[in-house]
Enzyme design. Sequence first.
Site, PDB file in Angstrom:
ATOM      1  N   ASN A 110       0.764   3.890  -3.490  1.00  0.00           N
ATOM      2  CA  ASN A 110       1.045   5.570  -3.245  1.00  0.00           C
ATOM      3  C   ASN A 110       1.666   6.220  -3.572  1.00  0.00           C
ATOM      4  O   ASN A 110       1.238   7.484  -3.949  1.00  0.00           O
ATOM      5  CB  ASN A 110       0.296   5.717  -1.194  1.00  0.00           C
ATOM      6  CG  ASN A 110      -0.804   5.408  -0.798  1.00  0.00           C
ATOM      7  OD1 ASN A 110      -1.776   5.046  -1.234  1.00  0.00           O
ATOM      8  ND2 ASN A 110      -0.978   5.328   0.522  1.00  0.00           N
ATOM      9  N   GLU A 125       1.094  -0.939   0.055  1.00  0.00           N
ATOM     10  CA  GLU A 125      -0.170   0.534  -0.308  1.00  0.00           C
ATOM     11  C   GLU A 125       0.736   0.818  -0.212  1.00  0.00           C
ATOM     12  O   GLU A 125       0.608   2.078  -0.821  1.00  0.00           O
ATOM     13  CB  GLU A 125      -1.186   0.305   1.213  1.00  0.00           C
ATOM     14  CG  GLU A 125      -2.019  -1.498   0.675  1.00  0.00           C
ATOM     15  CD  GLU A 125      -2.650  -0.840   0.043  1.00  0.00           C
ATOM     16  OE1 GLU A 125      -3.395   0.528  -0.319  1.00  0.00           O
ATOM     17  OE2 GLU A 125      -3.511  -1.869  -0.469  1.00  0.00           O
ATOM     18  N   ARG A 129      -9.559   4.697  -7.851  1.00  0.00           N
ATOM     19  CA  ARG A 129      -8.686   4.145  -6.659  1.00  0.00           C
ATOM     20  C   ARG A 129      -9.877   3.502  -5.765  1.00  0.00           C
ATOM     21  O   ARG A 129     -10.426   4.337  -5.654  1.00  0.00           O
ATOM     22  CB  ARG A 129      -7.982   4.683  -6.025  1.00  0.00           C
ATOM     23  CG  ARG A 129      -6.932   5.392  -7.110  1.00  0.00           C
ATOM     24  CD  ARG A 129      -5.586   4.162  -7.746  1.00  0.00           C
ATOM     25  NE  ARG A 129      -5.180   3.032  -6.629  1.00  0.00           N
ATOM     26  CZ  ARG A 129      -4.464   2.832  -6.888  1.00  0.00           C
ATOM     27  NH1 ARG A 129      -4.840   1.442  -8.124  1.00  0.00           N
ATOM     28  NH2 ARG A 129      -4.213   2.364  -6.421  1.00  0.00           N
TER      29      ARG A 129
END
Length: 157
Positions: free
Chosen positions: A67, A63, A121
């Site tokens: 990002n 994650e 997203r």
Amino acid sequence: MNQEVLNDDNFESCPLIFDNEMEIEFSSLSKNESFARTVVAAFVSQLNPTLEEIADIKTAVSEAVTNSIIHGYRNTVGKIIMHCGIKGNEVFVDIIDHGVGIEDIPKAMEPLFTTSPEMERSGMGFAFMSAFMDQLDVESKKNEGTTVKMKKRIATT
């Protein structure tokens, strides 16, 4: 399990001296997200973690790296640094980019918030990092980049 989202004022600082540490730098390409997951799993394996603990760390790293790729560098290629340290049974992972930064960290950490709705997203990246790690801290400066600091205690058997 204690799960907190922390800021600079209350994040248990990383020890300056680790029992073991490593750092890698890689391009902000989506194909390198799986590379980062594999590297962190291999590094943490020396603590003999459970499969669940490895999965948690890999998910959080995934994650954070995603990002950096999607939001930090947007449509450009930059460098991502992953620094990992072990002290006792604690794992520290920092994901660092020098991308666009996060303008409003508290807002960005809200579940379902995304700056890229056109990319479909989910806005759950920070929520997942927080859920799977024991501690999470995000530092960012606009146009300078972001550092995601995470910590997880590995159960000893």
